[in-house]
Enzyme design. Structure first.
Site, PDB file in Angstrom:
ATOM      1  N   ARG A  56       0.821  -1.218   0.000  1.00 13.92           N
ATOM      2  CA  ARG A  56       0.000   0.000   0.000  1.00 13.92           C
ATOM      3  C   ARG A  56       0.849   1.259   0.000  1.00 13.92           C
ATOM      4  O   ARG A  56       0.512   2.229  -0.675  1.00 13.92           O
ATOM      5  CB  ARG A  56      -1.005  -0.010   1.142  1.00 13.92           C
ATOM      6  CG  ARG A  56      -0.412   0.162   2.510  1.00 13.92           C
ATOM      7  CD  ARG A  56      -1.495   0.164   3.569  1.00 13.92           C
ATOM      8  NE  ARG A  56      -2.146  -1.130   3.606  1.00 13.92           N
ATOM      9  CZ  ARG A  56      -3.476  -1.290   3.583  1.00 13.92           C
ATOM     10  NH1 ARG A  56      -4.254  -0.235   3.547  1.00 13.92           N
ATOM     11  NH2 ARG A  56      -3.995  -2.494   3.621  1.00 13.92           N
ATOM     12  N   THR A  57       1.956   1.264   0.723  1.00 14.45           N
ATOM     13  CA  THR A  57       2.821   2.444   0.720  1.00 14.45           C
ATOM     14  C   THR A  57       3.426   2.655  -0.674  1.00 14.45           C
ATOM     15  O   THR A  57       3.467   3.776  -1.193  1.00 14.45           O
ATOM     16  CB  THR A  57       3.948   2.292   1.767  1.00 14.45           C
ATOM     17  OG1 THR A  57       3.358   2.099   3.052  1.00 14.45           O
ATOM     18  CG2 THR A  57       4.835   3.519   1.799  1.00 14.45           C
ATOM     19  N   LYS A  86      24.078  -9.947  -3.539  1.00 18.26           N
ATOM     20  CA  LYS A  86      25.481 -10.230  -3.855  1.00 18.26           C
ATOM     21  C   LYS A  86      26.425  -9.500  -2.917  1.00 18.26           C
ATOM     22  O   LYS A  86      27.632  -9.504  -3.124  1.00 18.26           O
ATOM     23  CB  LYS A  86      25.791  -9.829  -5.303  1.00 18.26           C
ATOM     24  CG  LYS A  86      24.966 -10.589  -6.337  1.00 18.26           C
ATOM     25  CD  LYS A  86      25.335 -10.141  -7.750  1.00 18.26           C
ATOM     26  CE  LYS A  86      24.319 -10.656  -8.764  1.00 18.26           C
ATOM     27  NZ  LYS A  86      24.316  -9.874 -10.007  1.00 18.26           N
ATOM     28  N   ARG A 108      12.226   2.012   1.396  1.00 20.65           N
ATOM     29  CA  ARG A 108      11.704   1.194   2.485  1.00 20.65           C
ATOM     30  C   ARG A 108      12.777   0.169   2.806  1.00 20.65           C
ATOM     31  O   ARG A 108      13.228  -0.556   1.893  1.00 20.65           O
ATOM     32  CB  ARG A 108      10.435   0.481   2.030  1.00 20.65           C
ATOM     33  CG  ARG A 108       9.928  -0.549   2.996  1.00 20.65           C
ATOM     34  CD  ARG A 108       9.146   0.110   4.103  1.00 20.65           C
ATOM     35  NE  ARG A 108       8.337  -0.808   4.863  1.00 20.65           N
ATOM     36  CZ  ARG A 108       7.201  -0.475   5.461  1.00 20.65           C
ATOM     37  NH1 ARG A 108       6.729   0.757   5.344  1.00 20.65           N
ATOM     38  NH2 ARG A 108       6.529  -1.340   6.172  1.00 20.65           N
ATOM     39  N   HIS A 136       8.818   6.588   9.903  1.00 20.70           N
ATOM     40  CA  HIS A 136       7.996   6.428   8.710  1.00 20.70           C
ATOM     41  C   HIS A 136       7.259   7.763   8.579  1.00 20.70           C
ATOM     42  O   HIS A 136       6.057   7.849   8.798  1.00 20.70           O
ATOM     43  CB  HIS A 136       7.023   5.266   8.887  1.00 20.70           C
ATOM     44  CG  HIS A 136       6.270   4.896   7.645  1.00 20.70           C
ATOM     45  ND1 HIS A 136       6.380   5.587   6.462  1.00 20.70           N
ATOM     46  CD2 HIS A 136       5.374   3.905   7.401  1.00 20.70           C
ATOM     47  CE1 HIS A 136       5.593   5.019   5.550  1.00 20.70           C
ATOM     48  NE2 HIS A 136       4.985   4.010   6.099  1.00 20.70           N
TER      49      HIS A 136
END
Lengths: 307, 307, 307
Positions: A56-57, A86, A108, A136
């Protein structure tokens, strides 16, 4: 301008975001203005860099960018897929994406502090979309915006927060943000194991914000202006039987106790802690709250691209 | 025009790409031109068809397309997700995507030769973005472009390549590409187990390109024009103790040996083989190298859409 | 307007879609008109919400939207990634996406009836892109469109369907759709275990559509107007030896039996049931069939955005 924490914005700046968000809301509802808006920032680019999924974000930032004509590329789950596997550092990844000429990187990440690390090597604006147990900021700002829209003010409020206040990032951030405003009062409804942590309580004390803990949900609701509800995960509790009979569930019974002007909020997703039968009550504002994120994110993107 | 191998382009054509890449670079840095560019190829479509994840390559093609107004759809990991799992051949998938009216399919595949198979049934241009141990032509072209920009020429160079030259696709491709130009000389710095393979050495001999193997990194660096560094995975070696004390790591000590005009390159991601402390040295060009990919990809996409 | 089932559209409406699809096809083939089309619905937004992967359907909707200037965001595999994993209901997810101001949600879901649940709480148009064993209306409509384009009519046809008719959603849906038109006749080629189920047969009887079962593929092909072929998974059969020697594979031998005007269709992906050697035969229309989905989806999106 990087957006790393809701703390970085003063009250004036927040108000400017709120006004801009309202303006975009109006423009999107008019077909003609909506079309014009969709070419406002043509040629600008945003990268949704999600090291863990948060559908949703990610969608909200994507559509916010689309509304302003900003092009979006991204990854749903970079942690698993990208060169991170890697052994590449986040800093190197951010440097490379900068070379692609992007204006904004929405990050995120699963590690606390990742956004600040990214910002330290990035010319493109970093928007922190959640980093571990850290911040956030757009969630905190949209929460404040929702209160401002429904209550008409951010001060002189009785805010009741409930659920898992110990681990819940959103409740912690909102408590800090609201501590800036005068004469707010907070009641934390939960069990002892999941109480709001001491660092926040000390912060509230320093700002003269009255606060108390209780497990009596109904009592706290009696004069609540804002109810900010989150999930209480009973499976995490040693003594689940310590949860009162209300189960901290907002349902028709709770609605009877709550004043008619209360704003009921939830960062979503909800599971059982709010009964769907109350969704149609005008006090239930959690879906509008999610939608407010779109306009707040548009306002942020627009500000970054104009600066 | 399919883009299957860097070998398919003559020197003249490469120069045209380089010039076009420079031109796009300039246009993107001017706000007005950048906006105009963003509607140049409106109505055109590119499909990022990635059978294995390669986030940076996918993003780079995506943003290159965005810059030119080309619409992008795609898949991050088609091997796992798509009808390939149900047994569909690559050829069938390519035919279906052709029916969707796309102009360009950027294909990343785990099997050597996949790009040629795709091209054999595709009206849309196939751009090979890496197929197994095969080619990754835009990487080879952007490597050459980086050398051209920093050294001003592609001939009369001493190129030092290091790391895992046996398995590294990028070093192999670049060696082949540079063998076209006169008076280049190559030194391969590695351990015997990971030496450049014989097919490339034969190719260099046929083109009169002088080359030698060594494990003495510092000696090779003394008069290097270009250093092309890759990761040497010690865990793959039978005798890891055969790696010299330098560990084939470029750090401050190595910088002291390298001439002031050397270009240090790396296909990225890097792990430990280049010390981050040298990132700010003007010789370190690996991030710019990654960024050059954006302009090269724009030039390729533009050429395909104009032809 | 939600698009939940192909049954919801009358014959007139289907014809309008077919005409609009033809018109878009023509416009996309003209560079000038294609560019103009690409800004037709600027400011509109579509969300590809896929709870299970279906790469070709997702890409097809994505490019259809791109062609009309609609912005697309989405998720490849929401079931695994999104808040669904945290226990959020589909209805809540749909409500949140509505708050992001999207016009259309293309929903692919693993549960039968999911599209109707979504539609019950959605102001944005829900397009059902397959829900469990339920409907996949754009597939049924594009199948009908393919027959209309190649045979010039949807009535007075002998339609031969083959493969796994018991589990195959597409064959079931098409049979139902074609039962609306007069004087169609259907032959189902399969083994007893995988026959078309009784609910469809009853439906055909009620609509006066003649139908029969056979395992003699060649006999059925003799006067077929349309052959709709699907995969028969032998590994699902108790007695695989019951499959006739033809193996229900359409190859050069089958082509000799089929009339020159037959349309051979397949919902794809195909595995072995159609031999690639016949792909170049003009009767083989399965790739064009997939492509027809693009135009049908454009027609649907356009209709939704204009209503």
């Amino acid at each position: 301008m990087h957006v790393l924490s809701s703390e970085q914005f003063g009250d004036e700046e927040l108000n400017t975001f709120f006004d801009q968000a309202d303006e975009f809301r109006g423009q999107l509802s008019e077909n003609f203005l909506r079309r014009r808006l969709a070419s406002k920032h043509i040629g600008s680019k945003l990268c949704n860099l999600f090291y863990e999924p948060s559908t949703r974000t990610r969608l909200s930032f994507g559509f916010a960018a689309d509304n302003l004509g900003v092009r979006v590329q991204g990854t749903e789950n970079a942690r698993e897929f990208s060169s991170a596997a890697k052994g590449e550092t986040l800093e190197d990844t951010i440097r490379v994406i900068n070379e692609y000429g992007v204006d904004i990187i929405v990050l995120r990440h699963h590690e606390t502090g990742a956004a600040a690390h990214a910002a330290s090597v990035s010319e493109a604006a970093i928007i922190n979309a959640g980093d571990g147990h850290g911040e956030h900021p757009t969630q905190a700002i949209l929460d404040a915006y929702t209160i401002q829209r429904s209550q008409g003010r951010l001060d002189n409020l009785h805010i009741v927060m409930g659920g898992d206040l110990k681990h819940g990032r959103t409740a912690r951030s909102l408590a800090k943000l609201l501590s800036r405003y005068q004469h707010n009062r907070m009641t934390f409804v939960t069990v002892p194991e999941l109480q709001m942590s001491d660092d926040i309580k000390v912060h509230l004390d320093e700002n003269g914000i009255e606060h108390r803990d209780t497990s009596d949900m109904y009592d706290a609701f009696k004069d609540a202006d804002v109810v900010y509800w989150t999930r209480l995960q009973k499976e995490r509790l040693d003594k689940p039987e310590a949860v009162p009979s209300s189960g901290f569930v907002i349902d028709a019974t709770a609605l009877e106790v709550l004043p008619s002007s209360t704003t009921i909020m939830h960062p979503l997703p909800r599971v059982e802690e709010i009964d769907p039968s109350i969704d149609t009550d005008s006090r239930a504002q959690y879906f509008q709250q999610a939608g407010n994120g779109l306009y707040i994110r548009m306002a942020l993107i627009d500000k970054i691209l104009r600066s």
